[in-house]
Write an enzyme that holds these catalytic residues in place. Structure first.
Site, mmCIF file in Angstrom:
data_model
loop_
_atom_site.group_PDB
_atom_site.id
_atom_site.type_symbol
_atom_site.label_atom_id
_atom_site.label_comp_id
_atom_site.label_asym_id
_atom_site.label_seq_id
_atom_site.Cartn_x
_atom_site.Cartn_y
_atom_site.Cartn_z
ATOM 1 N N HIS A 54 5.279 3.189 -6.110
ATOM 2 C CA HIS A 54 4.375 3.637 -4.970
ATOM 3 C C HIS A 54 3.014 3.820 -5.514
ATOM 4 C CE1 HIS A 54 8.056 4.306 -1.992
ATOM 5 N NE2 HIS A 54 8.151 3.098 -2.924
ATOM 6 N N GLU A 56 1.192 6.306 -4.574
ATOM 7 C CA GLU A 56 0.984 7.607 -4.726
ATOM 8 C C GLU A 56 1.649 8.333 -5.805
ATOM 9 O OE1 GLU A 56 2.078 6.237 -2.148
ATOM 10 O OE2 GLU A 56 1.226 6.953 -0.179
ATOM 11 N N CYS A 87 7.234 10.363 -2.693
ATOM 12 C CA CYS A 87 5.676 10.629 -3.079
ATOM 13 C C CYS A 87 5.368 11.804 -2.580
ATOM 14 C CB CYS A 87 4.737 9.511 -2.422
ATOM 15 S SG CYS A 87 5.141 7.876 -2.901
#
Length: 157
Positions: A54, A56, A87
């Protein structure tokens, strides 16, 4: 210093770039206390076959290698969609003091439903941060960018 909308528009561009690169449409960036974009990241989980890919989380891995926690506390992370639980944990442990997102995780869930590629948790980042010992500021959703962010997702899922 730029506006929140300016930074979120850049996360939208990163989301589009992620799709062009065969990934899911998410983007994030890190802004220092002077308003400079110091890191940018798109999702990579599909093309890299990395369930932790992801935007982030990757951004926080990079940031924690480049900057100390005192510096990061005065930074802001901007992200197209509200950070998921994983995240949010990376942001918490990385010590970033402010999170700004365009669209809530709950809104994304309404759009994607039970898509196997995005088994969204209904767990707002604010709830995760409240359980910790740091007062991370959370701003979002930002209505002025909502439609533009959701348009990418409507065309993707």
């Amino acid at each position: 210093m730029y506006s929140q909308k300016f930074y979120l528009k850049r996360t939208i561009e990163l989301s589009r770039q992620a799709v062009k690169n065969g990934n899911t449409p998410f983007g994030a960036l890190l802004v220092d206390h002077n308003g400079n974009i110091i890191l940018e990241q798109e999702n990579i989980e599909v093309s890299e076959k990395d369930c932790t890919g992801h935007a982030e989380t990757i951004l926080m891995r990079k940031a924690s290698k480049l900057y100390n926690k005192d510096f990061l506390w005065n930074c802001s992370i901007y992200t197209s969609i509200e950070p998921c639980a994983m995240c949010s944990g990376a942001i918490y442990w990385g010590n970033v003091g402010k999170v700004v997102y365009g669209v809530s995780e709950k809104e994304l869930l309404r759009l994607t439903g039970n898509d196997k590629q995005n088994p969204t948790l209904d767990l707002p980042c604010r709830n995760i941060f409240k359980k910790g010992q740091k007062k991370i500021m959370v701003i979002g959703p930002i209505e002025s960018v909502k439609n533009e962010i959701l348009e990418i997702h409507k065309n993707f899922w």
